[in-house]
Design a protein around this motif. Sequence first.
Motif, short mmCIF file in Angstrom:
data_model
loop_
_atom_site.label_atom_id
_atom_site.label_comp_id
_atom_site.label_asym_id
_atom_site.label_seq_id
_atom_site.Cartn_x
_atom_site.Cartn_y
_atom_site.Cartn_z
N THR A 18 -7.50 -8.99 6.86
CA THR A 18 -6.12 -9.41 7.11
C THR A 18 -5.95 -10.92 6.99
O THR A 18 -6.92 -11.68 7.10
CB THR A 18 -5.68 -8.99 8.53
N GLU A 20 -4.50 -12.69 9.18
CA GLU A 20 -4.84 -13.20 10.52
C GLU A 20 -6.33 -13.50 10.62
O GLU A 20 -6.73 -14.55 11.12
CB GLU A 20 -4.42 -12.18 11.59
N ARG A 30 -1.69 -18.75 10.24
CA ARG A 30 -1.32 -17.73 9.25
C ARG A 30 -0.34 -18.31 8.25
O ARG A 30 -0.43 -18.05 7.06
CB ARG A 30 -0.68 -16.52 9.95
N ARG A 40 -1.10 -11.45 0.46
CA ARG A 40 -2.49 -11.04 0.48
C ARG A 40 -3.00 -10.73 -0.91
O ARG A 40 -4.14 -11.06 -1.27
CB ARG A 40 -2.65 -9.83 1.41
#
Length: 197
Positions: A18, A20, A30, A40
């Motif tokens: 992720t 994060e 982030r 992403r």
Amino acid sequence: MLGAARRVFAEHGPRAGTIEQIARAAGVSRQAVYDRFRDRATLVDAVVREIGEEAFAAIGAPAARWADPDLRAWTRANYAAMFTFVAEHPEAMPLLQEAERTGDPALTRLRGRLAEVYAKAVRARFAAHGVRTGGGDRALVAMYFAMTEALVGLADGGDAAEREAFIDLLTEFTVGGVLRLYEHAPGVLDRLRGQET
């Protein structure tokens, strides 16, 4: 951020890692990750492309520059370069393979670029031994990758002596196999594409 993403993707996979986790590993927010990589997918693409470039620089560039005409020495140096790259970047091959499985032909691109370098060098070095590879130079390169990737996987985590043994095995199998093939079935390589290149 790319280094952090590589570590996260290596641990969790590119689909599960992720933003994060990447931000935390990079020590940034982030939002900083999103500011640099809009999403992403863009980050995954950047990581995969970076790995491909690093692999080509570590494996392909030395093969093109290697001036020693000795076939066995050149072949061994190339196998060793692949094993060294994988040992120094254990996340690289799994990430390239995962990218390939999920629709990004990253490994295919790398193999294609390396094939151009290797085919030319293989052709010249085998010619010095009286072997005309004909249309077989690309087939030889494809076999090189298949064997190397398989044995690199077996040697993963193994000791240096085991890696050296695999490199020697690949070297002798490749050089000895092609020389024997040419001696006993000289037309096989030429028939692979039906013409000489």
